[in-house]
Write an enzyme that holds these catalytic residues in place. Structure first.
Site, PDB file in Angstrom:
ATOM      1  NE  ARG A 113      -3.543   2.549   2.409  1.00  0.00           N
ATOM      2  CZ  ARG A 113      -4.629   2.784   3.135  1.00  0.00           C
ATOM      3  NH1 ARG A 113      -5.089   1.836   3.925  1.00  0.00           N
ATOM      4  NH2 ARG A 113      -5.246   3.944   3.086  1.00  0.00           N
ATOM      5  CG  ASN A 140     -10.936  -1.351  -0.951  1.00  0.00           C
ATOM      6  OD1 ASN A 140     -11.926  -1.234  -1.644  1.00  0.00           O
ATOM      7  ND2 ASN A 140     -10.809  -0.805   0.242  1.00  0.00           N
ATOM      8  CB  CYS A 142     -17.701  -0.136  -0.201  1.00  0.00           C
ATOM      9  SG  CYS A 142     -16.831   1.339   0.357  1.00  0.00           S
ATOM     10  CG  ASP A 143     -16.946   0.724   5.802  1.00  0.00           C
ATOM     11  OD1 ASP A 143     -16.288   1.286   4.898  1.00  0.00           O
ATOM     12  OD2 ASP A 143     -16.491   0.517   6.941  1.00  0.00           O
ATOM     13  CG  HIS A 197     -13.874   4.016  -2.571  1.00  0.00           C
ATOM     14  ND1 HIS A 197     -12.610   3.583  -2.210  1.00  0.00           N
ATOM     15  CD2 HIS A 197     -14.688   3.620  -1.549  1.00  0.00           C
ATOM     16  CE1 HIS A 197     -12.648   2.959  -1.047  1.00  0.00           C
ATOM     17  NE2 HIS A 197     -13.892   2.955  -0.633  1.00  0.00           N
ATOM     18  CE1 TYR A 235     -11.227   6.432  -0.861  1.00  0.00           C
ATOM     19  CE2 TYR A 235     -13.345   6.370   0.250  1.00  0.00           C
ATOM     20  CZ  TYR A 235     -12.009   6.025   0.201  1.00  0.00           C
ATOM     21  OH  TYR A 235     -11.450   5.288   1.211  1.00  0.00           O
ATOM     22  NE  ARG A 244      -6.048   6.197   6.452  1.00  0.00           N
ATOM     23  CZ  ARG A 244      -6.390   6.248   7.741  1.00  0.00           C
ATOM     24  NH1 ARG A 244      -5.849   7.141   8.541  1.00  0.00           N
ATOM     25  NH2 ARG A 244      -7.286   5.415   8.232  1.00  0.00           N
TER      26      ARG A 244
HETATM   27  P1  NAD Z   1      -4.360  -5.594   7.035  1.00  0.00           P
HETATM   28  O1  NAD Z   1      -3.129  -5.550   6.223  1.00  0.00           O
HETATM   29  O2  NAD Z   1      -4.315  -5.125   8.440  1.00  0.00           O
HETATM   30  O3  NAD Z   1      -4.903  -7.097   7.039  1.00  0.00           O
HETATM   31  C1  NAD Z   1      -5.062  -7.826   5.891  1.00  0.00           C
HETATM   32  C2  NAD Z   1      -4.671  -9.263   6.155  1.00  0.00           C
HETATM   33  O4  NAD Z   1      -4.828  -9.976   4.918  1.00  0.00           O
HETATM   34  C3  NAD Z   1      -3.223  -9.474   6.593  1.00  0.00           C
HETATM   35  O5  NAD Z   1      -3.178 -10.160   7.811  1.00  0.00           O
HETATM   36  C4  NAD Z   1      -2.616 -10.280   5.455  1.00  0.00           C
HETATM   37  O6  NAD Z   1      -1.643 -11.195   5.882  1.00  0.00           O
HETATM   38  C5  NAD Z   1      -3.829 -10.962   4.871  1.00  0.00           C
HETATM   39  N1  NAD Z   1      -3.657 -11.417   3.496  1.00  0.00           N
HETATM   40  C6  NAD Z   1      -3.033 -10.804   2.470  1.00  0.00           C
HETATM   41  N2  NAD Z   1      -3.105 -11.540   1.356  1.00  0.00           N
HETATM   42  C7  NAD Z   1      -3.796 -12.662   1.671  1.00  0.00           C
HETATM   43  C8  NAD Z   1      -4.192 -13.800   0.933  1.00  0.00           C
HETATM   44  N3  NAD Z   1      -3.895 -13.933  -0.361  1.00  0.00           N
HETATM   45  N4  NAD Z   1      -4.881 -14.758   1.578  1.00  0.00           N
HETATM   46  C9  NAD Z   1      -5.200 -14.632   2.879  1.00  0.00           C
HETATM   47  N5  NAD Z   1      -4.851 -13.570   3.625  1.00  0.00           N
HETATM   48  C10 NAD Z   1      -4.155 -12.590   3.026  1.00  0.00           C
HETATM   49  O7  NAD Z   1      -5.482  -4.815   6.220  1.00  0.00           O
HETATM   50  P2  NAD Z   1      -6.674  -3.916   6.724  1.00  0.00           P
HETATM   51  O8  NAD Z   1      -6.227  -2.505   6.738  1.00  0.00           O
HETATM   52  O9  NAD Z   1      -7.246  -4.497   7.942  1.00  0.00           O
HETATM   53  O10 NAD Z   1      -7.680  -4.049   5.513  1.00  0.00           O
HETATM   54  C11 NAD Z   1      -8.244  -5.296   5.139  1.00  0.00           C
HETATM   55  C12 NAD Z   1      -9.079  -5.122   3.903  1.00  0.00           C
HETATM   56  O11 NAD Z   1     -10.288  -4.428   4.186  1.00  0.00           O
HETATM   57  C13 NAD Z   1      -8.397  -4.322   2.823  1.00  0.00           C
HETATM   58  O12 NAD Z   1      -8.679  -4.875   1.570  1.00  0.00           O
HETATM   59  C14 NAD Z   1      -9.019  -2.957   2.945  1.00  0.00           C
HETATM   60  O13 NAD Z   1      -8.897  -2.234   1.747  1.00  0.00           O
HETATM   61  C15 NAD Z   1     -10.431  -3.332   3.286  1.00  0.00           C
HETATM   62  N6  NAD Z   1     -11.225  -2.296   3.976  1.00  0.00           N
HETATM   63  C16 NAD Z   1     -12.416  -2.643   4.455  1.00  0.00           C
HETATM   64  C17 NAD Z   1     -13.181  -1.740   5.149  1.00  0.00           C
HETATM   65  C18 NAD Z   1     -14.462  -2.159   5.688  1.00  0.00           C
HETATM   66  O14 NAD Z   1     -15.477  -1.888   5.094  1.00  0.00           O
HETATM   67  N7  NAD Z   1     -14.441  -2.782   6.835  1.00  0.00           N
HETATM   68  C19 NAD Z   1     -12.755  -0.465   5.395  1.00  0.00           C
HETATM   69  C20 NAD Z   1     -11.533  -0.131   4.942  1.00  0.00           C
HETATM   70  C21 NAD Z   1     -10.776  -1.063   4.260  1.00  0.00           C
HETATM   71  C1  LMR Z   2      -8.247   1.882   5.651  1.00  0.00           C
HETATM   72  O1  LMR Z   2      -7.395   1.025   5.670  1.00  0.00           O
HETATM   73  O2  LMR Z   2      -8.735   2.334   6.666  1.00  0.00           O
HETATM   74  C2  LMR Z   2      -8.636   2.336   4.315  1.00  0.00           C
HETATM   75  O3  LMR Z   2      -9.192   1.326   3.640  1.00  0.00           O
HETATM   76  C3  LMR Z   2      -9.316   3.592   4.281  1.00  0.00           C
HETATM   77  C4  LMR Z   2      -8.402   4.563   4.915  1.00  0.00           C
HETATM   78  O4  LMR Z   2      -8.613   4.828   6.098  1.00  0.00           O
HETATM   79  O5  LMR Z   2      -7.477   5.039   4.255  1.00  0.00           O
END
Ligand code: NAD
Ligand code: LMR
Length: 446
Positions: A96, A150, A172-173, A203, A268, A288
């Protein structure tokens, strides 16, 4: 009977920073969405263990009736599950950071899901999400995957083409997060209290109607007044914990609204309306990703370590904030109990936006039930919105073309076409810097 059914859930991306908060929400919602089993799956055993060991303590103390485990073995993870939560970040924060910082070298916006960074991230996510869908179908053919990994728009387009019949819903939230602000501005509680017409891409969208669900009262005039002055910023106690970059984002909605005052914008849109401002305001050495490393990620992993060391999760940081109405729990509940409540999903258009291609992916309100999602007819997109969406959608489709055809030119075209990139040479420079970094995740582009 169905009424007494208890569900089995696996969180793919168990090591995610959002996992403990989600676990607390699941526990808080046990009365309406009861579980028998909760599993974590991740491909990084070490990262997942830190979250998993803390969550094991939370589960033992708060929900001993639910069988809890975590694993890196796909068979174990995806066998006997009803719901798969997709919360993976392929390449984690290391990648990222590059998505954000490589474009900034060339004066182009660096953002998780926007512009070249978002397209690079989407390209990494496609094979990993397809792999998870395939395991789910193999080991638990009746399960649903609720994916929020994402870049959702690109992942959803890849699902549409490569796994058109899979039981996967890409969500998406962001719309509901903004709607919770809208509700507060109008003196209501949260997104459940609003009835809306919203259309766009992930977004990348606009509200054309917002009403009080109970009374039907049109809330647009009140909201437009607030947004024209403050964006979605509320301030005070409400925004006490809002991180600096999000504070700026909510305030910037004021300028997005100024450009198109008939609708209310998704936050966005700032990256597409004001890319020069975004670049001027960015620190190419501190994006970020750094903010998350210093804040959310640090807090989550420190708290997990503290819980494990103490051997108890009493007084943990998620307990107080475990929202009773978590969006993802709402969605599982709607599918499990066939409630046909209206939430948002990224789905093939099929007329949902009357003047967009039927086979394009759009983000619109949908009714969620046992049969998946039924999109709402949102009417016609405005000329301005349609022009913007068609450009952005072409970029998203070109990324999936590049993935399928292993085509360098398609990916270059995707970057060059994007509104955040000024010309094809800049697009090429960014792409050429990204290719070696993405080697472990992207197909080889020829
Ligand atoms: P993070 O990096 O903290 O956690 C992601 C996890 O995915 C890691 O532990 C990593 O090891 C694992 N991972 C990576 N590739 C993998 C694979 N091929 N198979 C299994 N596991 C795998 O990430 P985060 O910041 O917690 O975000 C997680 C996801 O949620 C992202 O895609 C992010 O864009 C999305 N997101 C969701 C929301 C929501 O609506 N809750 C909000 C923002 C972001
Ligand atoms: C996150 O990891 O929280 C993002 O997906 C959105 C942000 O806060 O940049």
């Amino acid at each position: 009977s169905e009424k007494d059914k208890r569900y089995s859930v696996v969180i793919a991306g168990g090591g995610s920073t959002f996992t403990p908060g989600f676990v607390l929400s699941l526990i808080a919602n046990e009365d309406r969405f009861p579980l028998r089993k909760l599993k974590f799956y991740d491909n990084d055993a070490e990262r997942q263990k830190k979250i998993g060991d803390a969550c094991a303590i939370i589960m033992k103390e708060r929900a001993p009736q639910i069988e809890f485990s975590y694993t890196t073995d796909p068979k174990e993870a995806f066998t006997d599950v009803d719901f798969v939560m997709g919360s993976i970040r392929v390449g984690k924060y290391h990648m990222r950071e590059l998505d954000e910082k490589i474009p900034l070298r060339y004066g182009v916006n660096g953002q998780e899901t926007t512009g070249p960074g978002g397209m690079a991230y989407g390209m990494r996510s496609i094979p990993a999400i397809i792999e998870i869908i395939d395991w789910m179908e193999k080991y638990s053919p009746n399960a649903w995957m609720i994916n929020y990994s994402n870049t959702i728009a690109i992942v959803a387009e890849a699902c549409r083409r490569l796994r058109p019949n899979a039981k996967v819903i890409n969500i998406c939230d962001m719309p509901v997060a903004i709607m919770t602000r809208m509700a507060h501005i109008c003196g209501l509680n949260d997104y459940h209290d609003l009835d809306v017409n919203y259309y766009g891409l992930n977004h990348f969208g606009w509200w054309k109607e917002v009403r009080d669900k109970k009374t039907g009262k049109d809330l647009m005039p009140l909201l437009k007044k607030h947004v024209s002055e403050n964006g979605y910023w509320i301030g005070g106690e409400y925004d006490k914990e809002t991180e600096a970059s999000w504070a700026e984002t909510y305030k910037k909605a004021k300028d997005c609204y100024a450009l198109e005052p008939e609708t209310l914008p998704n936050t966005y849109m700032q990256y597409y309306y004001y890319p020069q401002y975004e670049v001027q305001n960015a620190d190419p050495n501190h994006t970020r990703t750094d903010e998350i490393r210093e804040y959310r990620q640090k807090i989550v992993f420190e708290e997990c370590a503290r819980i494990v060391k103490a051997g108890t999760a009493k007084g943990n940081i998620w307990e107080a904030s475990a929202e009773h109405s978590n969006y993802i729990v709402d969605i599982c509940h709607a599918i499990a109990y066939n409630t046909h409540e209206k939430f948002f999903a990224n789905i093939p258009n099929n007329g949902a936006i009357a003047n967009m291609d039927p086979d394009s992916v759009v983000e619109v309100p949908c009714w969620f039930g046992a049969d998946g999602v039924q999109p709402m007819a949102t009417g016609m997109a405005g000329r301005f919105q349609k022009g913007l969406m068609e450009e952005q959608q072409a970029c998203e489709k070109l990324v999936v073309d590049a993935y399928e055809q292993h085509s360098y030119n398609k990916m270059w075209q995707a970057f060059a076409l994007n509104k955040t990139v000024p010309d094809a040479l800049v697009a090429k420079k960014i792409l050429d810097d990204m290719i070696p970094e993405n080697k472990p995740y992207w197909p080889e582009l020829k």
